[in-house]
Design a protein around this motif. Structure first.
Motif, PDB file in Angstrom:
ATOM      1  N   UNK A 139       0.824  -1.211   0.000  1.00 50.61           N
ATOM      2  CA  UNK A 139       0.000   0.000   0.000  1.00 50.61           C
ATOM      3  C   UNK A 139       0.860   1.265   0.000  1.00 50.61           C
ATOM      4  N   UNK A 140       2.167   1.084   0.029  1.00 56.01           N
ATOM      5  CA  UNK A 140       3.069   2.237   0.077  1.00 56.01           C
ATOM      6  C   UNK A 140       3.712   2.474  -1.284  1.00 56.01           C
ATOM      7  N   UNK A 141       3.937   3.739  -1.647  1.00 50.66           N
ATOM      8  CA  UNK A 141       4.725   4.015  -2.846  1.00 50.66           C
ATOM      9  C   UNK A 141       6.171   3.526  -2.624  1.00 50.66           C
ATOM     10  N   UNK A 142       6.927   3.243  -3.682  1.00 51.03           N
ATOM     11  CA  UNK A 142       8.248   2.621  -3.528  1.00 51.03           C
ATOM     12  C   UNK A 142       9.173   3.306  -2.528  1.00 51.03           C
ATOM     13  N   UNK A 143       9.231   4.642  -2.527  1.00 48.28           N
ATOM     14  CA  UNK A 143      10.147   5.337  -1.583  1.00 48.28           C
ATOM     15  C   UNK A 143       9.747   5.102  -0.138  1.00 48.28           C
ATOM     16  N   UNK A 144       8.433   5.190   0.121  1.00 48.07           N
ATOM     17  CA  UNK A 144       7.924   4.985   1.481  1.00 48.07           C
ATOM     18  C   UNK A 144       8.155   3.528   1.895  1.00 48.07           C
ATOM     19  N   UNK A 149      -6.282  -1.240  -9.588  1.00 47.78           N
ATOM     20  CA  UNK A 149      -7.055   0.000  -9.478  1.00 47.78           C
ATOM     21  C   UNK A 149      -7.354   0.265  -8.004  1.00 47.78           C
ATOM     22  N   UNK A 150      -7.739  -0.801  -7.290  1.00 47.72           N
ATOM     23  CA  UNK A 150      -8.054  -0.662  -5.863  1.00 47.72           C
ATOM     24  C   UNK A 150      -6.785  -0.499  -5.029  1.00 47.72           C
ATOM     25  N   UNK A 151      -5.707  -1.095  -5.506  1.00 45.07           N
ATOM     26  CA  UNK A 151      -4.423  -1.061  -4.784  1.00 45.07           C
ATOM     27  C   UNK A 151      -3.390  -0.420  -5.715  1.00 45.07           C
ATOM     28  N   UNK A 152      -3.343   0.929  -5.765  1.00 46.75           N
ATOM     29  CA  UNK A 152      -2.551   1.601  -6.806  1.00 46.75           C
ATOM     30  C   UNK A 152      -1.038   1.347  -6.744  1.00 46.75           C
ATOM     31  N   UNK A 153      -0.509   0.876  -5.605  1.00 47.24           N
ATOM     32  CA  UNK A 153       0.943   0.655  -5.529  1.00 47.24           C
ATOM     33  C   UNK A 153       1.312  -0.825  -5.591  1.00 47.24           C
ATOM     34  N   UNK A 154       0.306  -1.669  -5.779  1.00 51.55           N
ATOM     35  CA  UNK A 154       0.558  -3.113  -5.795  1.00 51.55           C
ATOM     36  C   UNK A 154       1.457  -3.519  -6.975  1.00 51.55           C
ATOM     37  N   UNK A 155       1.226  -2.899  -8.144  1.00 51.31           N
ATOM     38  CA  UNK A 155       2.023  -3.277  -9.327  1.00 51.31           C
ATOM     39  C   UNK A 155       3.506  -3.021  -9.056  1.00 51.31           C
TER      40      UNK A 155
END
Ligand SMILES: C[S@@+](CC[C@H](N)C(=O)[O-])C[C@H]1O[C@@H](n2cnc3c(N)ncnc32)[C@H](O)[C@@H]1O
Length: 241
Positions: free
Chosen positions: A143-148, A192-198
């Motif tokens: 659920x976190x963007x890569x940097x976080x 779409x539901x989990x925008x950082x999953x990819x």
């Protein structure tokens, strides 16, 4: 004003306010998702098995100091409390509403294990180096963007004692085999539901933990993994020396 800005203006990270306000910050959403059948449905019926795998990694009798990075819906916290006797359990979350919810789940009148709740961002954990025997990250990293995500893993490693255990419950690797990985519309709905999953799927967890350990001058020496739902979910643990 956009709804998410109301939360962001109160100090909640932008990625959480913008993409997940309805699930983790908005009181009606918090009430709705914290029902055991709902959270179990979201995890395709695997919630209890994932929690059971986490519990198997905890010492049954030996007292320890454990940190859970970010709260989770459902019965995880009471289950941890039942398992950890004579121990100290710390839970951090950046959202006050989640901490209040967690506090209400702790069995009233029990001081064992002692539970501590702190509002904190997982990217900047205000505990000293080597504070905990065990650190648990339960379905947060994707659920976190890569940097976080990178900073959270580094902090998790930093606050572990030498020889401590890092337990990560997460989506498993995307090997392109599982039907939810293969069928494009389903995969698209998920991302779409989990925008950082990819972005999480693109980077192997063990490599991420190794990099985080290196940056902290630490070393992950052992790892073991339990998979669920044909590898769609995994509970992985690392011994960090
Ligand atoms: C652990 S994750 C997902 C949990 C999972 N879907 C479940 O409930 O089973 C959700 C939690 O992470 C918290 N969170 C998200 N980003 C955070 C951050 N940077 N620091 C601390 N907590 C964070 C949210 O406030 C929320 O309580």
């Amino acid at each position: 004003m956009l709804v998410w800005r109301l939360f962001h203006n109160r100090g909640i990270p932008q990625y959480l306010s913008k993409h997940y306000w309805w699930a983790y910050l908005w009181q009606p959403g918090v009430w709705f998702f914290d029902h055991q059948p709902i959270i179990n449905l979201i995890l395709f019926g695997f919630y209890r098995r994932i929690v059971a795998a986490v519990l198997r990694q905890l010492p049954a009798h030996k007292p320890c100091r454990m940190l859970q990075i970010a709260s989770a819906y459902g019965e995880l916290l009471p289950a941890l409390q039942r398992r950890l006797k004579h121990s100290e359990l710390h839970l951090l979350d950046v959202a006050p509403v989640q901490l209040r919810l967690a506090q209400n789940k702790v069995y009233p009148g029990t001081a064992d294990p002692s539970c501590h709740f702190t509002q904190m961002n997982s990217e900047e954990i205000a505990y000293r180096d080597g504070s905990f025997d065990i650190v648990l990250i339960f379905l947060l990293l994707h659920e976190l963007p890569p940097e976080a995500r990178r900073r959270t893993l580094e902090e998790a490693v930093r606050v572990l004692k030498p020889g401590g255990k890092l337990i990560v419950a997460e989506y498993g690797r995307n090997r392109g085999v599982h039907f939810l990985h293969r069928i494009a519309p389903l995969r698209r709905l998920l991302t779409l539901l989990e925008p950082f999953l990819a972005t999480y799927w693109r980077d192997d967890l063990t490599k991420q933990v190794s990099r985080a350990s290196e940056r902290q001058h630490r070393n992950p020496i052992a790892f073991s993994e339990e998979e669920f739902f044909s590898g769609f979910y995994a509970v992985t643990w690392y011994k960090i020396v």
